[in-house]
Write a protein that holds these residues in place. Structure first.
Motif, PDB file in Angstrom:
ATOM      1  N   ALA A  87      38.628  47.221  34.311  1.00 35.92           N
ATOM      2  CA  ALA A  87      39.876  46.688  34.850  1.00 35.92           C
ATOM      3  C   ALA A  87      40.444  45.614  33.926  1.00 35.92           C
ATOM      4  O   ALA A  87      41.663  45.528  33.740  1.00 35.92           O
ATOM      5  N   GLU A 117      45.390  47.028  32.301  1.00 39.46           N
ATOM      6  CA  GLU A 117      46.167  46.543  33.448  1.00 39.46           C
ATOM      7  C   GLU A 117      46.531  47.685  34.386  1.00 39.46           C
ATOM      8  O   GLU A 117      46.524  47.522  35.599  1.00 39.46           O
ATOM      9  N   ALA A 137      43.472  48.383  36.459  1.00 39.18           N
ATOM     10  CA  ALA A 137      43.291  47.277  37.405  1.00 39.18           C
ATOM     11  C   ALA A 137      44.275  47.391  38.566  1.00 39.18           C
ATOM     12  O   ALA A 137      43.899  47.193  39.727  1.00 39.18           O
ATOM     13  N   ALA A 138      45.522  47.735  38.266  1.00 40.57           N
ATOM     14  CA  ALA A 138      46.534  47.883  39.322  1.00 40.57           C
ATOM     15  C   ALA A 138      46.178  49.047  40.241  1.00 40.57           C
ATOM     16  O   ALA A 138      46.346  48.967  41.469  1.00 40.57           O
ATOM     17  N   TRP A 139      45.677  50.132  39.668  1.00 42.22           N
ATOM     18  CA  TRP A 139      45.292  51.287  40.477  1.00 42.22           C
ATOM     19  C   TRP A 139      44.127  50.944  41.399  1.00 42.22           C
ATOM     20  O   TRP A 139      44.122  51.327  42.563  1.00 42.22           O
ATOM     21  N   VAL A 140      43.157  50.209  40.887  1.00 46.33           N
ATOM     22  CA  VAL A 140      42.015  49.797  41.713  1.00 46.33           C
ATOM     23  C   VAL A 140      42.504  48.961  42.894  1.00 46.33           C
ATOM     24  O   VAL A 140      42.107  49.196  44.044  1.00 46.33           O
ATOM     25  N   ARG A 141      43.390  47.987  42.626  1.00 50.89           N
ATOM     26  CA  ARG A 141      43.920  47.150  43.714  1.00 50.89           C
ATOM     27  C   ARG A 141      44.653  47.990  44.756  1.00 50.89           C
ATOM     28  O   ARG A 141      44.469  47.817  45.957  1.00 50.89           O
ATOM     29  N   GLU A 142      45.474  48.917  44.291  1.00 55.93           N
ATOM     30  CA  GLU A 142      46.241  49.762  45.207  1.00 55.93           C
ATOM     31  C   GLU A 142      45.320  50.711  45.985  1.00 55.93           C
ATOM     32  O   GLU A 142      45.471  50.893  47.192  1.00 55.93           O
ATOM     33  N   ASP A 146      42.248  50.311  46.792  1.00 55.37           N
ATOM     34  CA  ASP A 146      41.444  49.571  47.772  1.00 55.37           C
ATOM     35  C   ASP A 146      42.227  49.211  49.030  1.00 55.37           C
ATOM     36  O   ASP A 146      41.633  48.845  50.038  1.00 55.37           O
ATOM     37  N   ARG A 147      43.540  49.341  48.987  1.00 57.75           N
ATOM     38  CA  ARG A 147      44.359  49.100  50.183  1.00 57.75           C
ATOM     39  C   ARG A 147      44.452  50.342  51.073  1.00 57.75           C
ATOM     40  O   ARG A 147      44.858  50.253  52.224  1.00 57.75           O
ATOM     41  N   TRP A 203      37.995  54.051  47.282  1.00 58.04           N
ATOM     42  CA  TRP A 203      37.679  52.624  47.253  1.00 58.04           C
ATOM     43  C   TRP A 203      36.750  52.353  46.089  1.00 58.04           C
ATOM     44  O   TRP A 203      35.919  53.191  45.728  1.00 58.04           O
TER      45      TRP A 203
END
Length: 116
Positions: free
Chosen positions: A80, A84, A87-92, A94-95, A100
């Motif tokens: 991540a 970037e 990292a953005a995909w991981v954050r999204e 996980d929502r 996950w």
């Protein structure tokens, strides 16, 4: 784990190489009545972590088609930090409820318990 059955792809299993391996994994998980599959970071193809290859999208889509959640288990912080977009995909991700990124199976258990 809670109301969900999780099929754990063991750490000592071979690295998933492509779509056929993923379908075999999905088939085994479905046979066992799983609603989620936990895959250690080290068992995913290296291209999974480079979004431009499309490998992650292909794998996640296969899980979605079979209505299975995918939990990527392990540390992805270095990957991540290097990308970037990843990292953005991981954050999204996980929502949502399809894929996950969790540190370990205990975190997955906790998240599944909260999500029911």
């Amino acid at each position: 784990m809670g109301d969900d059955r999780v099929f754990v792809y063991e750490q000592d299993k071979p690295r998933l190489r492509g779509g056929d391996d993923v379908l075999d994994l999905i088939g085994e998980a479905g046979y066992r009545g799983a609603t989620w599959v936990a895959v250690p970071v080290g068992r995913l193809p290296e291209d999974f972590f480079s979004l431009r290859t499309g490998v992650a999208g292909e794998i996640v889509q296969k899980f979605a088609n079979y209505r299975l959640g995918l939990a990527v288990v392990g540390d992805v912080a270095d990957r991540a930090a290097a990308s970037e977009s990843f990292a953005a995909w991981v954050r999204e991700a996980d929502r949502g409820r399809q894929v996950w990124f969790v540190a370990d199976l205990d975190e997955l258990r906790t998240r599944l318990g909260r999500d029911t």
